[in-house]
Design an enzyme around this catalytic site. Structure first.
Site, PDB file in Angstrom:
ATOM      1  N   THR A   7       1.237  22.733  37.673  1.00 19.78           N
ATOM      2  CA  THR A   7       2.040  23.897  38.053  1.00 19.78           C
ATOM      3  C   THR A   7       1.821  24.264  39.516  1.00 19.78           C
ATOM      4  O   THR A   7       0.747  23.983  40.071  1.00 19.78           O
ATOM      5  CB  THR A   7       1.649  25.088  37.150  1.00 19.78           C
ATOM      6  OG1 THR A   7       2.209  26.273  37.685  1.00 19.78           O
ATOM      7  CG2 THR A   7       0.137  25.269  37.071  1.00 19.78           C
ATOM      8  N   ASP A   8       2.800  24.934  40.102  1.00 23.46           N
ATOM      9  CA  ASP A   8       2.622  25.430  41.480  1.00 23.46           C
ATOM     10  C   ASP A   8       1.602  26.568  41.538  1.00 23.46           C
ATOM     11  O   ASP A   8       1.125  26.924  42.619  1.00 23.46           O
ATOM     12  CB  ASP A   8       3.968  25.880  42.078  1.00 23.46           C
ATOM     13  CG  ASP A   8       4.673  26.973  41.287  1.00 23.46           C
ATOM     14  OD1 ASP A   8       4.168  27.381  40.229  1.00 23.46           O
ATOM     15  OD2 ASP A   8       5.750  27.421  41.748  1.00 23.46           O
ATOM     16  N   GLU A   9       1.283  27.143  40.366  1.00 24.53           N
ATOM     17  CA  GLU A   9       0.378  28.298  40.371  1.00 24.53           C
ATOM     18  C   GLU A   9      -1.030  27.952  40.811  1.00 24.53           C
ATOM     19  O   GLU A   9      -1.816  28.856  41.122  1.00 24.53           O
ATOM     20  CB  GLU A   9       0.302  28.912  38.971  1.00 24.53           C
ATOM     21  CG  GLU A   9       1.603  29.508  38.535  1.00 24.53           C
ATOM     22  CD  GLU A   9       1.452  30.402  37.329  1.00 24.53           C
ATOM     23  OE1 GLU A   9       0.322  30.786  37.003  1.00 24.53           O
ATOM     24  OE2 GLU A   9       2.480  30.706  36.730  1.00 24.53           O
ATOM     25  N   TYR A  37      -5.216  31.134  33.352  1.00 21.97           N
ATOM     26  CA  TYR A  37      -4.334  29.987  33.117  1.00 21.97           C
ATOM     27  C   TYR A  37      -4.319  29.064  34.332  1.00 21.97           C
ATOM     28  O   TYR A  37      -4.569  27.852  34.221  1.00 21.97           O
ATOM     29  CB  TYR A  37      -2.903  30.469  32.799  1.00 21.97           C
ATOM     30  CG  TYR A  37      -1.848  29.398  33.011  1.00 21.97           C
ATOM     31  CD1 TYR A  37      -1.786  28.269  32.194  1.00 21.97           C
ATOM     32  CD2 TYR A  37      -0.916  29.503  34.060  1.00 21.97           C
ATOM     33  CE1 TYR A  37      -0.834  27.286  32.404  1.00 21.97           C
ATOM     34  CE2 TYR A  37       0.037  28.519  34.271  1.00 21.97           C
ATOM     35  CZ  TYR A  37       0.070  27.408  33.443  1.00 21.97           C
ATOM     36  OH  TYR A  37       1.005  26.431  33.662  1.00 21.97           O
ATOM     37  N   LYS A  44      -5.663  25.091  34.931  1.00 26.02           N
ATOM     38  CA  LYS A  44      -4.785  23.996  35.375  1.00 26.02           C
ATOM     39  C   LYS A  44      -5.352  23.380  36.660  1.00 26.02           C
ATOM     40  O   LYS A  44      -5.365  22.153  36.822  1.00 26.02           O
ATOM     41  CB  LYS A  44      -3.358  24.504  35.606  1.00 26.02           C
ATOM     42  CG  LYS A  44      -2.606  24.918  34.367  1.00 26.02           C
ATOM     43  CD  LYS A  44      -2.306  23.777  33.392  1.00 26.02           C
ATOM     44  CE  LYS A  44      -1.319  22.779  33.930  1.00 26.02           C
ATOM     45  NZ  LYS A  44      -0.958  21.763  32.903  1.00 26.02           N
TER      46      LYS A  44
HETATM   47  P1  NAD Z   1       4.756  25.473  26.114  1.00 26.33           P
HETATM   48  O1  NAD Z   1       3.733  26.518  25.864  1.00 26.33           O
HETATM   49  O2  NAD Z   1       6.179  25.758  25.835  1.00 26.33           O
HETATM   50  O3  NAD Z   1       4.409  24.139  25.281  1.00 26.33           O
HETATM   51  C1  NAD Z   1       3.114  23.635  25.241  1.00 26.33           C
HETATM   52  C2  NAD Z   1       3.057  22.593  24.132  1.00 26.33           C
HETATM   53  O4  NAD Z   1       1.716  22.073  24.111  1.00 26.33           O
HETATM   54  C3  NAD Z   1       3.339  23.158  22.740  1.00 26.33           C
HETATM   55  O5  NAD Z   1       4.177  22.282  22.008  1.00 26.33           O
HETATM   56  C4  NAD Z   1       1.960  23.235  22.109  1.00 26.33           C
HETATM   57  O6  NAD Z   1       1.974  23.127  20.682  1.00 26.33           O
HETATM   58  C5  NAD Z   1       1.245  22.077  22.770  1.00 26.33           C
HETATM   59  N1  NAD Z   1      -0.210  22.248  22.778  1.00 26.33           N
HETATM   60  C6  NAD Z   1      -0.902  23.362  23.155  1.00 26.33           C
HETATM   61  N2  NAD Z   1      -2.218  23.160  22.983  1.00 26.33           N
HETATM   62  C7  NAD Z   1      -2.363  21.894  22.515  1.00 26.33           C
HETATM   63  C8  NAD Z   1      -3.482  21.105  22.150  1.00 26.33           C
HETATM   64  N3  NAD Z   1      -4.737  21.580  22.213  1.00 26.33           N
HETATM   65  N4  NAD Z   1      -3.274  19.844  21.719  1.00 26.33           N
HETATM   66  C9  NAD Z   1      -2.000  19.344  21.627  1.00 26.33           C
HETATM   67  N5  NAD Z   1      -0.917  20.061  21.934  1.00 26.33           N
HETATM   68  C10 NAD Z   1      -1.088  21.315  22.376  1.00 26.33           C
HETATM   69  O7  NAD Z   1       4.534  25.039  27.620  1.00 26.33           O
HETATM   70  P2  NAD Z   1       5.606  24.507  28.667  1.00 26.33           P
HETATM   71  O8  NAD Z   1       6.217  25.661  29.347  1.00 26.33           O
HETATM   72  O9  NAD Z   1       6.431  23.494  28.018  1.00 26.33           O
HETATM   73  O10 NAD Z   1       4.618  23.823  29.724  1.00 26.33           O
HETATM   74  C11 NAD Z   1       4.236  22.483  29.533  1.00 26.33           C
HETATM   75  C12 NAD Z   1       3.437  22.008  30.716  1.00 26.33           C
HETATM   76  O11 NAD Z   1       4.207  22.134  31.891  1.00 26.33           O
HETATM   77  C13 NAD Z   1       2.136  22.767  30.947  1.00 26.33           C
HETATM   78  O12 NAD Z   1       1.138  21.840  31.317  1.00 26.33           O
HETATM   79  C14 NAD Z   1       2.465  23.692  32.097  1.00 26.33           C
HETATM   80  O13 NAD Z   1       1.330  23.954  32.864  1.00 26.33           O
HETATM   81  C15 NAD Z   1       3.460  22.843  32.860  1.00 26.33           C
HETATM   82  N6  NAD Z   1       4.420  23.606  33.657  1.00 26.33           N
HETATM   83  C16 NAD Z   1       5.264  24.486  33.034  1.00 26.33           C
HETATM   84  C17 NAD Z   1       6.177  25.193  33.804  1.00 26.33           C
HETATM   85  C18 NAD Z   1       7.098  26.214  33.171  1.00 26.33           C
HETATM   86  O14 NAD Z   1       7.702  27.008  33.898  1.00 26.33           O
HETATM   87  N7  NAD Z   1       7.260  26.222  31.865  1.00 26.33           N
HETATM   88  C19 NAD Z   1       6.212  25.006  35.190  1.00 26.33           C
HETATM   89  C20 NAD Z   1       5.325  24.102  35.790  1.00 26.33           C
HETATM   90  C21 NAD Z   1       4.441  23.400  34.994  1.00 26.33           C
HETATM   91  O1  DAU Z   2       5.218  28.636  38.297  1.00 25.55           O
HETATM   92  C1  DAU Z   2       5.058  27.824  37.177  1.00 25.55           C
HETATM   93  C2  DAU Z   2       4.586  28.674  36.001  1.00 25.55           C
HETATM   94  O2  DAU Z   2       5.709  29.469  35.613  1.00 25.55           O
HETATM   95  C3  DAU Z   2       4.089  27.839  34.827  1.00 25.55           C
HETATM   96  O3  DAU Z   2       2.917  27.176  35.227  1.00 25.55           O
HETATM   97  C4  DAU Z   2       3.773  28.727  33.625  1.00 25.55           C
HETATM   98  O4  DAU Z   2       3.408  27.931  32.514  1.00 25.55           O
HETATM   99  C5  DAU Z   2       5.016  29.530  33.287  1.00 25.55           C
HETATM  100  O5  DAU Z   2       4.733  30.426  32.227  1.00 25.55           O
HETATM  101  C6  DAU Z   2       5.476  30.322  34.516  1.00 25.55           C
HETATM  102  O6  DAU Z   2       4.503  31.326  34.882  1.00 25.55           O
HETATM  103  P1  DAU Z   2       4.938  32.831  35.302  1.00 25.55           P
HETATM  104  O7  DAU Z   2       3.802  33.709  35.031  1.00 25.55           O
HETATM  105  O8  DAU Z   2       5.555  32.829  36.647  1.00 25.55           O
HETATM  106  O9  DAU Z   2       6.131  33.041  34.233  1.00 25.55           O
HETATM  107  P2  DAU Z   2       6.534  34.272  33.287  1.00 25.55           P
HETATM  108  O10 DAU Z   2       7.801  33.857  32.618  1.00 25.55           O
HETATM  109  O11 DAU Z   2       5.422  34.747  32.448  1.00 25.55           O
HETATM  110  O12 DAU Z   2       6.866  35.425  34.345  1.00 25.55           O
HETATM  111  C7  DAU Z   2       7.779  35.211  35.413  1.00 25.55           C
HETATM  112  C8  DAU Z   2       7.766  36.472  36.286  1.00 25.55           C
HETATM  113  O13 DAU Z   2       8.354  37.559  35.556  1.00 25.55           O
HETATM  114  C9  DAU Z   2       6.381  36.944  36.675  1.00 25.55           C
HETATM  115  O14 DAU Z   2       6.452  37.517  37.971  1.00 25.55           O
HETATM  116  C10 DAU Z   2       6.057  38.034  35.641  1.00 25.55           C
HETATM  117  C11 DAU Z   2       7.409  38.642  35.396  1.00 25.55           C
HETATM  118  N1  DAU Z   2       7.690  39.222  34.057  1.00 25.55           N
HETATM  119  C12 DAU Z   2       7.386  38.468  32.963  1.00 25.55           C
HETATM  120  C13 DAU Z   2       7.712  38.925  31.714  1.00 25.55           C
HETATM  121  C14 DAU Z   2       7.376  38.131  30.467  1.00 25.55           C
HETATM  122  C15 DAU Z   2       8.353  40.428  33.961  1.00 25.55           C
HETATM  123  O15 DAU Z   2       8.647  41.107  34.969  1.00 25.55           O
HETATM  124  N2  DAU Z   2       8.677  40.885  32.716  1.00 25.55           N
HETATM  125  C16 DAU Z   2       8.386  40.194  31.574  1.00 25.55           C
HETATM  126  O16 DAU Z   2       8.722  40.664  30.478  1.00 25.55           O
END
Ligand code: NAD
Ligand code: DAU
Length: 332
Positions: free
Chosen positions: A121-123, A148, A152
């Site tokens: 992630t960019d975080e 989190y 990562k």
């Molecule tokens: P998500 O929470 O939707 O899905 C995570 C999946 O991993 C689920 O299916 C869960 O059951 C599985 N999982 C969790 N713990 C596990 C374990 N111990 N063993 C096996 N499986 C397990 O997450 P996502 O949003 O799909 O993110 C997936 C990946 O992408 C993560 O590594 C996250 O850091 C990265 N990522 C997500 C975003 C985003 O915005 N969603 C952005 C950048 C990077």
């Molecule tokens: O940047 C990549 C990341 O993006 C991934 O690594 C994470 O897995 C993914 O969850 C996401 O993280 P964020 O914390 O940025 O996403 P989230 O959807 O939780 O929140 C996005 C923004 O919105 C953040 O500034 C918090 C804000 N927020 C979130 C929720 C749930 C609100 O203002 N209201 C809300 O109800």
């Protein structure tokens, strides 16, 4: 690649990648997924059973990981505990899954000399000031803010160390915020859409000036496949689609697209340590691997995403109730 192991393949990003591997390669896909609260195994239901096998299990189960990696030509590690707010209320599963799980996978790919890609992630780079013209690059130092993002970042450091010390053939990608179908309703965009569908206002943490850099999950998965197939071992690639918007802008756009007054929102308790702005410079991925995002029109993507959540109430309704009960306890 004959057989690819995708961890977390039943999750939001992972399921997009599994679909892409099936449609754009000849590989068979093993999905290792623990099926936590965040998983949607039904997102894989339309895939051919002779190409995709779901193994329900934990990336922190060393024996299971060993046996699956031994049979794989490549591993894409997507599984993670992924929600910042959850990591603030209980970091324990984040350390176990994100750190220990990555460590066990690395030990297995090292044993069997299997190609590895780490989806990150960019975080890990922390945040940027709102008015800062800079964006994250491959050279930005790690400065994670939340439990989190710290787990990562730690996992990414393990990957880099296994490349340098043990010659593991690995790449890492850092992507910005994803949106699209199958995203759990705890996350910002689906939460707002489903709140509005339930007749309630959008919920904005703090001032709402915080900026995220949005990309469709299908563009994220196309980048991961490009890196898996053509990326340089040991390299890090940033994935983004130039989609910076403040949370207030996004919420107002969703309200407008759903036919509501743009002021139908409430400001709620802010997130502890809330990162102000993320922004990705993805030039290396574009110039070196020729990758481009295809779904660049964010508003068109939101229209499709709103339509999808409107049509899939059965999928999200029960998670929604539990998610809102947890948010209510924190004033969010
Ligand atoms: P998500 O929470 O939707 O899905 C995570 C999946 O991993 C689920 O299916 C869960 O059951 C599985 N999982 C969790 N713990 C596990 C374990 N111990 N063993 C096996 N499986 C397990 O997450 P996502 O949003 O799909 O993110 C997936 C990946 O992408 C993560 O590594 C996250 O850091 C990265 N990522 C997500 C975003 C985003 O915005 N969603 C952005 C950048 C990077
Ligand atoms: O940047 C990549 C990341 O993006 C991934 O690594 C994470 O897995 C993914 O969850 C996401 O993280 P964020 O914390 O940025 O996403 P989230 O959807 O939780 O929140 C996005 C923004 O919105 C953040 O500034 C918090 C804000 N927020 C979130 C929720 C749930 C609100 O203002 N209201 C809300 O109800």
């Amino acid at each position: 690649m004959r057989r690819v192991l995708v961890t977390g393949g039943a999750g939001f990003v992972g399921s997009s990648l599994v679909h892409r591997l099936v449609s754009e390669t000849d590989a068979s896909v093993d999905v290792l997924d623990k099926l936590t609260y965040a998983a949607s195994p039904e997102s894989l239901d339309d895939l051919p059973p002779d190409r995709v096998r779901l193994v329900v299990g934990d990336v922190a189960d060393a024996a299971l990981v060993d046996s699956l990696v031994a049979d794989s030509d490549a591993v894409v590690h997507v599984a993670a505990e992924s929600h910042n707010d959850n990591s603030l209320s209980d970091p324990t599963p984040f350390v176990q899954t994100n750190l220990v799980g990555t460590f066990l996978l690395l030990e297995a790919v090292r044993r069997y000399d299997v190609r590895f890609h780490q989806v990150s992630t960019d975080e890990v780079y922390g945040d940027l000031a709102l008015e800062d013209p800079k964006r994250f690059t491959e050279d930005t130092p790690f400065r994670p803010s939340s439990p989190y993002s710290a787990t990562k970042a730690g996992a990414d450091h393990l990957v880099s160390a296994w490349v340098r010390s043990f010659g593991v053939r690995a790449t890492i990608s850092h992507c910005s915020n994803n949106y699209g179908p199958w995203q759990h309703v705890e996350k910002f965009i689906p939460r707002q859409i489903t709140e509005i569908l339930e007749g309630r206002p959008a919920r904005i943490y703090g001032s709402g000036e915080h900026v995220r850099d949005w990309i469709h999950a299908d563009d994220h998965s196309s980048a991961v496949l490009a890196i898996l197939e053509r990326g340089r071992v040991g390299e890090t690639y940033l994935v983004g689609a130039d989609g910076e918007h403040s949370n207030l802008e996004v919420a107002r756009t969703i309200l407008r697209l759903m036919g509501r007054d743009e002021d139908q929102l409430v400001h709620v308790e802010d997130r502890a340590g809330h990162d102000r702005r993320y922004a990705i410079e993805s030039g290396l991925l574009r110039s070196e691997l020729g990758w481009q995002p295809r779904l660049k029109d964010f508003e068109a993507g939101l229209v499709e995403t709103i339509a999808w959540y409107s049509a899939h109430r059965d999928w999200w309704a029960s998670d929604k109730a539990a998610t809102e009960a947890a948010y209510a306890a924190t004033g969010q």
